[in-house]
Enzyme design. Structure first.
Site, short mmCIF file in Angstrom:
data_model
loop_
_atom_site.label_atom_id
_atom_site.label_comp_id
_atom_site.label_asym_id
_atom_site.label_seq_id
_atom_site.Cartn_x
_atom_site.Cartn_y
_atom_site.Cartn_z
N HIS A 220 54.78 39.84 4.59
CA HIS A 220 53.77 39.50 3.59
C HIS A 220 52.38 39.66 4.22
O HIS A 220 51.97 38.82 5.02
CB HIS A 220 53.94 38.06 3.10
CG HIS A 220 55.10 37.87 2.18
ND1 HIS A 220 54.99 38.04 0.81
CD2 HIS A 220 56.39 37.55 2.42
CE1 HIS A 220 56.17 37.81 0.25
NE2 HIS A 220 57.04 37.51 1.21
N ASN B 213 76.87 31.59 8.34
CA ASN B 213 77.10 30.15 8.18
C ASN B 213 76.06 29.47 7.29
O ASN B 213 75.22 30.11 6.68
CB ASN B 213 77.21 29.51 9.55
CG ASN B 213 78.57 29.72 10.17
OD1 ASN B 213 79.47 28.90 10.05
ND2 ASN B 213 78.75 30.86 10.82
#
Length: 214
Positions: free
Chosen positions: A130, A100
């Site tokens: 990261h 969605n």
């Protein structure tokens, strides 16, 4: 094309104006999907529809089953290179799955989303970490770490949930709104919270849902 138009006319017969407009929009988006996305995607099943993503990269590494729907505002980034790093990514989305509005998916190794999965608005799914170890290098420039993500068939992931690298979610699970998941979730479980915890599981022997106290 003639067959498609005849099929459209037969389906619109006897419908109200608003329903006709919605159906026409769907067929238009399906046509755009076939013409502008399908030639570049690794694999795409029948009746898959892609609306208007904000960003959609690494298409050749994306494999979509039949009847997949990707709604407006999605940001799907499949990464095969990052600085000096090279990856062989794979994003698989199973038949009947719906992604969605405003969902963000980033993949550099492997994300597998099963069949008939419902991913509601503003969900994040990533297999990328990261690192921040080296304080002399900006975080965004440090080498990526990746961990595979798996989401089983028939699972529902509700608004604003975050599925982190290494998460493995079983079949027919509920991931509650705002949950942050980096754990292994067994089949037929309900998960909520940050960090995520299992609060209900289906007992096959008793054929009922049971509360889990943690």
């Amino acid at each position: 094309m003639k067959k498609l138009l005849l099929d459209l006319c037969s389906k619109l017969e006897g419908r109200g104006i608003h329903e006709i407009i919605d159906r026409l929009k769907l067929y238009y988006r399906y046509l755009i999907t076939v013409l502008f996305y399908k030639p570049f995607i690794g694999e795409m099943g029948k009746k898959t529809v892609i609306y208007s993503p904000i960003r959609f990269t690494g298409l050749k590494f994306i494999y979509l089953g039949a009847k997949v729907t990707i709604f407006d505002g999605a940001r799907i980034e499949v990464v095969d290179r990052y600085g000096n790093q090279r990856f062989s990514p794979c994003l698989k989305i199973g038949e009947g799955t719906s992604i969605n509005q405003n969902c963000h998916i980033t993949c550099a190794e492997e994300i597998v989303i099963g069949m008939n999965v419902l991913i509601t608005a503003n969900v994040t799914i990533t297999d990328i970490i990261h690192p921040y170890d080296d304080i002399n290098v900006p975080i965004s420039r440090q080498p990526l770490i990746t961990k595979k993500v798996y989401i089983g068939d028939e699972t529902c992931i509700y608004q604003n949930a975050v599925i982190l690298p290494g998460a493995k979610i079983g079949k027919h699970c509920i991931i509650g709104a705002n949950s942050v998941v980096n754990i292994q979730v067994p089949d037929y479980s309900v998960v909520v919270g940050n960090p995520a915890r299992i609060v209900r599981q289906y007992n096959q022997m008793l054929q009922s849902w049971e509360k889990i106290y943690q």
